[in-house]
Enzyme design. Structure first.
Site, PDB file in Angstrom:
ATOM      1  N   TYR A   1       0.837  -1.205   0.000  1.00  0.00           N
ATOM      2  CA  TYR A   1       0.000   0.000   0.000  1.00  0.00           C
ATOM      3  C   TYR A   1       0.876   1.261   0.000  1.00  0.00           C
ATOM      4  O   TYR A   1       0.820   2.067  -0.933  1.00  0.00           O
ATOM      5  CB  TYR A   1      -0.903  -0.041   1.233  1.00  0.00           C
ATOM      6  N   ILE A   2       1.732   1.409   0.997  1.00  0.00           N
ATOM      7  CA  ILE A   2       2.601   2.589   1.056  1.00  0.00           C
ATOM      8  C   ILE A   2       3.613   2.509  -0.079  1.00  0.00           C
ATOM      9  O   ILE A   2       3.869   3.492  -0.795  1.00  0.00           O
ATOM     10  CB  ILE A   2       3.342   2.664   2.422  1.00  0.00           C
TER      11      ILE A   2
ATOM     12  N   ASP B   1       9.996  -7.390  -3.395  1.00  0.00           N
ATOM     13  CA  ASP B   1       8.807  -7.706  -2.592  1.00  0.00           C
ATOM     14  C   ASP B   1       8.586  -9.219  -2.633  1.00  0.00           C
ATOM     15  O   ASP B   1       8.772  -9.853  -3.683  1.00  0.00           O
ATOM     16  CB  ASP B   1       7.567  -6.972  -3.166  1.00  0.00           C
TER      17      ASP B   1
ATOM     18  N   LEU C   1       5.663 -10.522  -2.030  1.00  0.00           N
ATOM     19  CA  LEU C   1       4.234 -10.628  -2.391  1.00  0.00           C
ATOM     20  C   LEU C   1       3.428 -11.395  -1.336  1.00  0.00           C
ATOM     21  O   LEU C   1       2.383 -11.995  -1.641  1.00  0.00           O
ATOM     22  CB  LEU C   1       4.076 -11.267  -3.776  1.00  0.00           C
TER      23      LEU C   1
ATOM     24  N   SER D   1       7.123   3.349  12.906  1.00  0.00           N
ATOM     25  CA  SER D   1       5.705   3.500  13.215  1.00  0.00           C
ATOM     26  C   SER D   1       5.501   4.177  14.556  1.00  0.00           C
ATOM     27  O   SER D   1       6.297   4.009  15.474  1.00  0.00           O
ATOM     28  CB  SER D   1       5.051   2.107  13.252  1.00  0.00           C
TER      29      SER D   1
ATOM     30  N   TYR E   1       4.860  -6.203  17.282  1.00  0.00           N
ATOM     31  CA  TYR E   1       5.075  -5.446  16.037  1.00  0.00           C
ATOM     32  C   TYR E   1       5.834  -4.157  16.338  1.00  0.00           C
ATOM     33  O   TYR E   1       6.879  -3.869  15.734  1.00  0.00           O
ATOM     34  CB  TYR E   1       3.736  -5.127  15.368  1.00  0.00           C
TER      35      TYR E   1
ATOM     36  N   LYS F   1       9.837  -2.767  15.401  1.00  0.00           N
ATOM     37  CA  LYS F   1      10.182  -1.474  14.778  1.00  0.00           C
ATOM     38  C   LYS F   1      11.225  -0.741  15.634  1.00  0.00           C
ATOM     39  O   LYS F   1      12.177  -0.161  15.111  1.00  0.00           O
ATOM     40  CB  LYS F   1       8.920  -0.600  14.630  1.00  0.00           C
TER      41      LYS F   1
ATOM     42  N   PHE G   1       2.123   7.730  11.553  1.00  0.00           N
ATOM     43  CA  PHE G   1       0.960   7.651  12.425  1.00  0.00           C
ATOM     44  C   PHE G   1      -0.072   6.769  11.723  1.00  0.00           C
ATOM     45  O   PHE G   1       0.244   5.574  11.496  1.00  0.00           O
ATOM     46  CB  PHE G   1       0.527   9.075  12.842  1.00  0.00           C
TER      47      PHE G   1
ATOM     48  N   ASN H   1      -7.932  -4.957   9.246  1.00  0.00           N
ATOM     49  CA  ASN H   1      -7.677  -4.666  10.669  1.00  0.00           C
ATOM     50  C   ASN H   1      -7.975  -3.197  10.973  1.00  0.00           C
ATOM     51  O   ASN H   1      -8.452  -2.851  12.033  1.00  0.00           O
ATOM     52  CB  ASN H   1      -6.185  -4.911  11.004  1.00  0.00           C
ATOM     53  N   ASN H   2      -7.604  -2.359   9.987  1.00  0.00           N
ATOM     54  CA  ASN H   2      -7.625  -0.917  10.251  1.00  0.00           C
ATOM     55  C   ASN H   2      -8.982  -0.277   9.947  1.00  0.00           C
ATOM     56  O   ASN H   2      -9.749  -0.756   9.106  1.00  0.00           O
ATOM     57  CB  ASN H   2      -6.517  -0.228   9.437  1.00  0.00           C
ATOM     58  N   LEU H   3      -9.221   0.837  10.625  1.00  0.00           N
ATOM     59  CA  LEU H   3     -10.534   1.483  10.598  1.00  0.00           C
ATOM     60  C   LEU H   3     -10.979   1.917   9.213  1.00  0.00           C
ATOM     61  O   LEU H   3     -12.082   1.562   8.755  1.00  0.00           O
ATOM     62  CB  LEU H   3     -10.521   2.709  11.531  1.00  0.00           C
TER      63      LEU H   3
HETATM   64  C1  WQD Z   1      -7.822   3.186  14.631  1.00  0.00           C
HETATM   65  C2  WQD Z   1      -8.956   3.418  15.629  1.00  0.00           C
HETATM   66  C3  WQD Z   1      -9.484   1.481  16.937  1.00  0.00           C
HETATM   67  C4  WQD Z   1     -10.962  -0.876  13.529  1.00  0.00           C
HETATM   68  C5  WQD Z   1      -2.439   0.509  13.734  1.00  0.00           C
HETATM   69  C6  WQD Z   1      -0.996   0.200  14.028  1.00  0.00           C
HETATM   70  C7  WQD Z   1      -0.126   1.266  13.441  1.00  0.00           C
HETATM   71  C8  WQD Z   1      -0.411   1.410  11.980  1.00  0.00           C
HETATM   72  C9  WQD Z   1      -1.890   1.738  11.766  1.00  0.00           C
HETATM   73  C10 WQD Z   1       1.147  -0.028  10.853  1.00  0.00           C
HETATM   74  C11 WQD Z   1      -8.704   2.777  16.988  1.00  0.00           C
HETATM   75  C12 WQD Z   1     -10.660   1.856  16.031  1.00  0.00           C
HETATM   76  C13 WQD Z   1     -10.434   0.134  14.304  1.00  0.00           C
HETATM   77  C14 WQD Z   1     -12.314  -1.270  13.721  1.00  0.00           C
HETATM   78  C15 WQD Z   1     -12.532   0.380  15.444  1.00  0.00           C
HETATM   79  N1  WQD Z   1      -0.088   0.223  11.281  1.00  0.00           N
HETATM   80  N2  WQD Z   1     -11.210   0.744  15.240  1.00  0.00           N
HETATM   81  N3  WQD Z   1     -13.058  -0.628  14.678  1.00  0.00           N
HETATM   82  O1  WQD Z   1      -4.620   0.635  15.855  1.00  0.00           O
HETATM   83  O2  WQD Z   1      -4.374   3.176  15.591  1.00  0.00           O
HETATM   84  O3  WQD Z   1      -2.806   1.688  14.400  1.00  0.00           O
HETATM   85  O4  WQD Z   1      -2.621   0.662  12.345  1.00  0.00           O
HETATM   86  O5  WQD Z   1       2.102   0.669  10.812  1.00  0.00           O
HETATM   87  O6  WQD Z   1       1.215   0.876  13.649  1.00  0.00           O
HETATM   88  O7  WQD Z   1      -0.837   0.219  15.437  1.00  0.00           O
HETATM   89  O8  WQD Z   1      -5.172   1.796  13.658  1.00  0.00           O
HETATM   90  O9  WQD Z   1      -7.088   1.731  12.127  1.00  0.00           O
HETATM   91  O10 WQD Z   1      -6.641  -0.304  13.589  1.00  0.00           O
HETATM   92  O11 WQD Z   1      -7.538   1.792  14.619  1.00  0.00           O
HETATM   93  O12 WQD Z   1     -13.229   0.937  16.311  1.00  0.00           O
HETATM   94  O13 WQD Z   1     -12.858  -2.203  13.038  1.00  0.00           O
HETATM   95  O14 WQD Z   1     -10.142   2.797  15.122  1.00  0.00           O
HETATM   96  O15 WQD Z   1      -9.947   1.064  18.222  1.00  0.00           O
HETATM   97  O16 WQD Z   1      -9.257   3.624  17.988  1.00  0.00           O
HETATM   98  P1  WQD Z   1      -4.303   1.813  15.001  1.00  0.00           P
HETATM   99  P2  WQD Z   1      -6.637   1.185  13.434  1.00  0.00           P
END
Ligand code: WQD
Length: 336
Positions: A12-13, A32, A34, A125, A149, A153, A178, A198-200
């Site tokens: 991605y990045i 990479d 992959l 990170s 993780y 880093k 961030f 995983n991410n929001l």
């Molecule tokens: C953001 C906010 C969750 C998912 C991580 C790694 C960081 C970087 C980015 C790699 C938080 C909330 C999330 C969901 C939610 N990755 N959330 N429901 O945890 O801040 O950072 O990813 O470099 O190193 O630590 O990112 O997007 O997972 O969460 O409520 O389904 O969204 O609790 O408050 P995070 P995130």
């Protein structure tokens, strides 16, 4: 410094960095394995830029193939992004994370040293900070990662510092990301997580696209304005611009440097949902559930050092972050 090796360049990045490097007339070699990306991404990079790049499917843990990359190619600098990065997964598979991230970087640095290549930009990170009492977070803050993780880093950061202390001819940039979000304005490349995100932000995009039924909000009992977690979301294009500036700085002012790449603004989960709904017109069904293990309440950057030392600025706000994620999601409903 024209020939750049981008490890993890199909990610991605990485793919966004390759676009910026090609547009700035660098020659790009992507390494990479992959494991979390597809080679199709590199075709999109070529489409966007109209330029070609080289690609080698290599795992940094394969010392022979990694050595061959350095023997067979002219490399002036490395942007090192290759690594596993899922916080939750790292709690379950610490050895996998230490081997992949730390030993992989060790192999890379040994090859660089052997070929007298001493310019590196390292993707670190904000996770190295863990829970911080003083906000916004400065680079001088004590580091206290709370998961394997983040600890990989920090180990890599310290390895780079030790390399520099032993040989100040190295030029090293450590960039602490961030929360990168967003996508290239063309919608041709973006964040393409495998399985359930995983991410929001990618999770919200998939809910908006109807791929996932609802968003689970991990806790609304944090000490924040609306009780949900606050993070410093930075557009991937701004994050990438920081890398180009750091690469250029390594030539201008040799040495070792460490910068936060964030915007200095924090947004809560509920604020992100509201922004995404307003911009896309899509309703995001959500449900408050318990906190996610390892989450902290508030994280946002003091990014004044990068702005000053790298002459770097942030051009994209929350509107652009949501618009660009949505464009990528709509143009690529099932990713690459
Ligand atoms: C953001 C906010 C969750 C998912 C991580 C790694 C960081 C970087 C980015 C790699 C938080 C909330 C999330 C969901 C939610 N990755 N959330 N429901 O945890 O801040 O950072 O990813 O470099 O190193 O630590 O990112 O997007 O997972 O969460 O409520 O389904 O969204 O609790 O408050 P995070 P995130």
């Amino acid at each position: 410094m024209k020939n750049i090796l981008v490890t993890g360049g199909a990610g991605y990045i990485g793919s966004h960095i390759c676009v910026a490097l090609l547009n700035a007339d660098y020659k790009v070699l992507v390494l990479d394995n992959l494991s979390n990306s597809k080679v199709a991404v590199l075709e999109r990079v070529k489409e966007i830029t109209g330029r070609s790049l080289q690609f080698v499917k290599v795992d940094l843990l394969d010392t022979q193939k990694t050595a061959a990359v350095f023997e067979e190619n002219s490399i002036d600098a490395v942007i090192h992004l290759a690594g596993l990065k899922a916080v939750g997964e790292s709690n379950k598979l610490p050895l996998h994370y230490y081997r992949n991230n730390v030993v992989g970087t060790l192999n890379l640095c040994e090859r660089m040293a052997k070929h007298n290549i001493k310019n590196i930009v390292f993707s670190s990170s904000a996770t190295v900070y863990g829970e911080q009492q003083v906000l916004p977070i400065k680079e001088s803050a004590a580091t206290s990662p709370t998961n394997p993780y983040g600890r990989t880093k920090l180990i890599i950061e310290n390895m780079l510092r030790d390399i520099y202390n032993a040989d100040p001819d190295w030029n090293i940039s450590i960039l602490r990301y961030f929360n990168p979000v967003g996508a290239h304005k063309s919608g041709k490349i973006g964040e393409n997580p495998r399985g359930i995100p995983n991410n929001l932000m990618p999770y919200i995009a998939q809910v908006a696209a109807g791929r996932i039924e609802r968003l689970c909000i991990y806790g609304n009992d944090y000490p924040t304005a609306d009780g949900t977690g606050v993070r410093d979301y930075i557009h991937v294009l701004d994050l990438v611009a920081g890398h180009i500036k750091a690469l250029q700085k390594l030539v201008e002012r040799p040495g070792i440097m460490n910068h936060n790449l964030g915007t200095g603004a924090g947004y809560s989960v509920l604020e992100i949902i509201a922004a995404f709904e307003a911009i896309t017109g899509k309703k995001i069904p959500c449900e408050i559930v318990g906190r996610r293990e390892g989450d902290v309440a508030i994280v946002y950057a003091d990014c004044s050092l990068a702005k000053r030392e790298l002459a770097w600025s942030v051009d994209n706000g929350m509107r652009e972050m949501c618009e660009d994620v949505w464009r990528w999601q709509m143009q690529n409903p099932t990713g690459y």
